[in-house]
Design a protein around this motif. Sequence first.
Motif, PDB file in Angstrom:
ATOM      1  N   GLU A 143      75.375  43.959  -5.864  1.00  0.00           N
ATOM      2  CA  GLU A 143      76.465  43.395  -5.070  1.00  0.00           C
ATOM      3  C   GLU A 143      77.632  44.367  -4.900  1.00  0.00           C
ATOM      4  O   GLU A 143      78.536  44.126  -4.078  1.00  0.00           O
ATOM      5  N   GLN A 144      77.646  45.463  -5.668  1.00  0.00           N
ATOM      6  CA  GLN A 144      78.699  46.472  -5.522  1.00  0.00           C
ATOM      7  C   GLN A 144      78.360  47.511  -4.458  1.00  0.00           C
ATOM      8  O   GLN A 144      79.208  48.350  -4.135  1.00  0.00           O
ATOM      9  N   LEU A 145      77.147  47.454  -3.901  1.00  0.00           N
ATOM     10  CA  LEU A 145      76.684  48.464  -2.963  1.00  0.00           C
ATOM     11  C   LEU A 145      76.609  47.888  -1.551  1.00  0.00           C
ATOM     12  O   LEU A 145      76.065  46.802  -1.357  1.00  0.00           O
ATOM     13  N   PRO A 146      77.138  48.607  -0.551  1.00  0.00           N
ATOM     14  CA  PRO A 146      77.130  48.089   0.824  1.00  0.00           C
ATOM     15  C   PRO A 146      75.714  47.922   1.361  1.00  0.00           C
ATOM     16  O   PRO A 146      74.844  48.769   1.139  1.00  0.00           O
ATOM     17  N   VAL A 147      75.484  46.817   2.075  1.00  0.00           N
ATOM     18  CA  VAL A 147      74.204  46.546   2.717  1.00  0.00           C
ATOM     19  C   VAL A 147      74.451  46.298   4.202  1.00  0.00           C
ATOM     20  O   VAL A 147      75.412  45.620   4.584  1.00  0.00           O
ATOM     21  N   PHE A 148      73.569  46.844   5.043  1.00  0.00           N
ATOM     22  CA  PHE A 148      73.660  46.649   6.492  1.00  0.00           C
ATOM     23  C   PHE A 148      72.305  46.167   7.000  1.00  0.00           C
ATOM     24  O   PHE A 148      71.258  46.657   6.571  1.00  0.00           O
ATOM     25  N   THR A 149      72.321  45.219   7.911  1.00  0.00           N
ATOM     26  CA  THR A 149      71.083  44.739   8.519  1.00  0.00           C
ATOM     27  C   THR A 149      71.206  44.727  10.031  1.00  0.00           C
ATOM     28  O   THR A 149      72.297  44.528  10.583  1.00  0.00           O
ATOM     29  N   ASP A 150      70.089  44.963  10.683  1.00  0.00           N
ATOM     30  CA  ASP A 150      69.986  44.889  12.135  1.00  0.00           C
ATOM     31  C   ASP A 150      68.558  44.472  12.439  1.00  0.00           C
ATOM     32  O   ASP A 150      67.752  44.298  11.514  1.00  0.00           O
ATOM     33  N   THR A 151      68.215  44.352  13.686  1.00  0.00           N
ATOM     34  CA  THR A 151      66.874  43.923  14.043  1.00  0.00           C
ATOM     35  C   THR A 151      65.828  44.871  13.458  1.00  0.00           C
ATOM     36  O   THR A 151      65.771  46.051  13.824  1.00  0.00           O
ATOM     37  N   GLY A 152      65.047  44.374  12.521  1.00  0.00           N
ATOM     38  CA  GLY A 152      63.983  45.168  11.917  1.00  0.00           C
ATOM     39  C   GLY A 152      64.450  46.210  10.932  1.00  0.00           C
ATOM     40  O   GLY A 152      63.642  47.019  10.461  1.00  0.00           O
ATOM     41  N   VAL A 153      65.744  46.212  10.590  1.00  0.00           N
ATOM     42  CA  VAL A 153      66.299  47.248   9.717  1.00  0.00           C
ATOM     43  C   VAL A 153      67.117  46.602   8.595  1.00  0.00           C
ATOM     44  O   VAL A 153      67.946  45.717   8.838  1.00  0.00           O
ATOM     45  N   TRP A 154      66.864  47.052   7.370  1.00  0.00           N
ATOM     46  CA  TRP A 154      67.704  46.691   6.212  1.00  0.00           C
ATOM     47  C   TRP A 154      67.997  47.979   5.463  1.00  0.00           C
ATOM     48  O   TRP A 154      67.108  48.812   5.259  1.00  0.00           O
ATOM     49  N   MET A 155      69.250  48.176   5.057  1.00  0.00           N
ATOM     50  CA  MET A 155      69.554  49.381   4.281  1.00  0.00           C
ATOM     51  C   MET A 155      70.662  49.113   3.285  1.00  0.00           C
ATOM     52  O   MET A 155      71.563  48.316   3.522  1.00  0.00           O
ATOM     53  N   ARG A 156      70.551  49.776   2.154  1.00  0.00           N
ATOM     54  CA  ARG A 156      71.574  49.733   1.100  1.00  0.00           C
ATOM     55  C   ARG A 156      72.098  51.148   0.899  1.00  0.00           C
ATOM     56  O   ARG A 156      71.315  52.090   0.674  1.00  0.00           O
ATOM     57  N   LEU A 157      73.412  51.317   0.972  1.00  0.00           N
ATOM     58  CA  LEU A 157      74.029  52.619   0.726  1.00  0.00           C
ATOM     59  C   LEU A 157      74.243  52.770  -0.774  1.00  0.00           C
ATOM     60  O   LEU A 157      75.113  52.121  -1.365  1.00  0.00           O
ATOM     61  N   ILE A 158      73.440  53.609  -1.401  1.00  0.00           N
ATOM     62  CA  ILE A 158      73.516  53.809  -2.841  1.00  0.00           C
ATOM     63  C   ILE A 158      74.758  54.616  -3.212  1.00  0.00           C
ATOM     64  O   ILE A 158      75.454  54.297  -4.182  1.00  0.00           O
ATOM     65  N   ALA A 159      75.029  55.658  -2.448  1.00  0.00           N
ATOM     66  CA  ALA A 159      76.174  56.519  -2.768  1.00  0.00           C
ATOM     67  C   ALA A 159      76.625  57.265  -1.527  1.00  0.00           C
ATOM     68  O   ALA A 159      75.843  57.506  -0.604  1.00  0.00           O
ATOM     69  N   GLY A 160      77.908  57.662  -1.524  1.00  0.00           N
ATOM     70  CA  GLY A 160      78.439  58.473  -0.445  1.00  0.00           C
ATOM     71  C   GLY A 160      78.837  57.653   0.767  1.00  0.00           C
ATOM     72  O   GLY A 160      79.222  56.481   0.660  1.00  0.00           O
ATOM     73  N   ASN A 161      78.727  58.267   1.952  1.00  0.00           N
ATOM     74  CA  ASN A 161      79.087  57.585   3.196  1.00  0.00           C
ATOM     75  C   ASN A 161      78.072  57.878   4.288  1.00  0.00           C
ATOM     76  O   ASN A 161      77.518  58.974   4.376  1.00  0.00           O
ATOM     77  N   ALA A 162      77.817  56.857   5.121  1.00  0.00           N
ATOM     78  CA  ALA A 162      76.890  56.991   6.242  1.00  0.00           C
ATOM     79  C   ALA A 162      77.023  55.779   7.150  1.00  0.00           C
ATOM     80  O   ALA A 162      77.282  54.668   6.663  1.00  0.00           O
ATOM     81  N   TYR A 163      76.862  55.994   8.446  1.00  0.00           N
ATOM     82  CA  TYR A 163      76.874  54.908   9.434  1.00  0.00           C
ATOM     83  C   TYR A 163      78.137  54.059   9.350  1.00  0.00           C
ATOM     84  O   TYR A 163      78.113  52.853   9.596  1.00  0.00           O
ATOM     85  N   GLY A 164      79.255  54.664   8.984  1.00  0.00           N
ATOM     86  CA  GLY A 164      80.504  53.933   8.881  1.00  0.00           C
ATOM     87  C   GLY A 164      80.669  53.158   7.593  1.00  0.00           C
ATOM     88  O   GLY A 164      81.697  52.499   7.394  1.00  0.00           O
ATOM     89  N   LEU A 165      79.688  53.219   6.701  1.00  0.00           N
ATOM     90  CA  LEU A 165      79.765  52.552   5.405  1.00  0.00           C
ATOM     91  C   LEU A 165      80.223  53.528   4.335  1.00  0.00           C
ATOM     92  O   LEU A 165      79.975  54.735   4.432  1.00  0.00           O
ATOM     93  N   GLN A 166      80.871  53.025   3.290  1.00  0.00           N
ATOM     94  CA  GLN A 166      81.325  53.838   2.167  1.00  0.00           C
ATOM     95  C   GLN A 166      80.952  53.148   0.869  1.00  0.00           C
ATOM     96  O   GLN A 166      81.274  51.982   0.660  1.00  0.00           O
ATOM     97  N   SER A 167      80.253  53.861  -0.018  1.00  0.00           N
ATOM     98  CA  SER A 167      79.879  53.304  -1.318  1.00  0.00           C
ATOM     99  C   SER A 167      80.991  53.529  -2.330  1.00  0.00           C
ATOM    100  O   SER A 167      81.712  54.531  -2.269  1.00  0.00           O
ATOM    101  N   ASN A 168      81.115  52.602  -3.273  1.00  0.00           N
ATOM    102  CA  ASN A 168      82.100  52.738  -4.345  1.00  0.00           C
ATOM    103  C   ASN A 168      81.581  53.563  -5.512  1.00  0.00           C
ATOM    104  O   ASN A 168      82.315  53.796  -6.480  1.00  0.00           O
ATOM    105  N   VAL A 169      80.326  53.989  -5.459  1.00  0.00           N
ATOM    106  CA  VAL A 169      79.776  54.827  -6.522  1.00  0.00           C
ATOM    107  C   VAL A 169      80.536  56.153  -6.546  1.00  0.00           C
ATOM    108  O   VAL A 169      80.711  56.805  -5.513  1.00  0.00           O
TER     109      VAL A 169
END
Length: 304
Positions: A143-169
């Motif tokens: 629950e501390q890690l950002p998750v993004f979903t779209d049609t047919g896509v699920w992703m969790r950002l483990i660390a760093g930054n990508a696609y406008g998301l930023q991880s707290n790691v």
Amino acid sequence: MHDIVIEARKAAIAPGMSVRRILPFRLRRMVGPFIFMDHAGPVDLQPELVHNMDVLPHPHIGLSTVSYLFGGQVTHRDSLGVEQVIRPGEVNWMTAGSGIAHSERFEDPATLAGGELEMIQTWVALPEKDEESVPAFTNYKPEQLPVFTDTGVWMRLIAGNAYGLQSNVHTHSPMFYLHVVLEPGARFGLPREHAERGIYVAKGSIEIAGSTYTVGQMLVFNKGASPVIRAKEHTTLMLLGGEPLGERYIWWNFVSSRKDRIEQAKADWKEGRILLPPSDNLEYVPLPEDKSKPAGGPAPQALS
């Protein structure tokens, strides 16, 4: 379009456990700050053989180890006195810095016998200014890690930054690390803000520019490339990369920008100057008897 395709090689890390080793590779030792990557499992093992898989206490310097599970559980113990069970979706981030020892024990026979254990281990090299930092360990919950979903896509950002998301790691250099799941036919692209980017196929298969890539392959792309990834079936990917740190030497479980520092770490482990985990100090992995120089020495043997 891609810089290189890396084929995972089989590596034995303990008497009962072999893994797919992706990094380091002789033609591409690092992707951004990532200098090591193993894919272990799924493991299906009889309960009486579980103890053979344990990774005994062993040392690290100059890096952060990152443990991420798809299934099962592993118990981590280290020199700081930390004892942490890691479960799927969590992140164990241990920064070795000036020196730490840790073990990884498989203490739930049911998950092994059921073929549930599957994990990804990476090492992230530290910038020169942080190579001698104070060792640290943090466990991050899903629950501390950002998750993004779209049609047919699920992703969790483990660390760093990508696609406008930023991880707290907490990280020490610009990077990204993602767990991505694609449904059949889904399309996906790489983050463009990082200089070096890699795609590892953990499950399933993908198509890029008419070519198919399957389990155990990593594709590495330099900045500027914008590949379209299409999932040919239900697929799991690990995406990673970031800014390069410069030359690093690696010998066994030691990483450093200086050869002499690795020689010092070898002596420190041999002479007992790197402390063992206080709750797991009755056995350990001895220093390999090898005369090779850093960067050409024995392959890393630890799981993380």
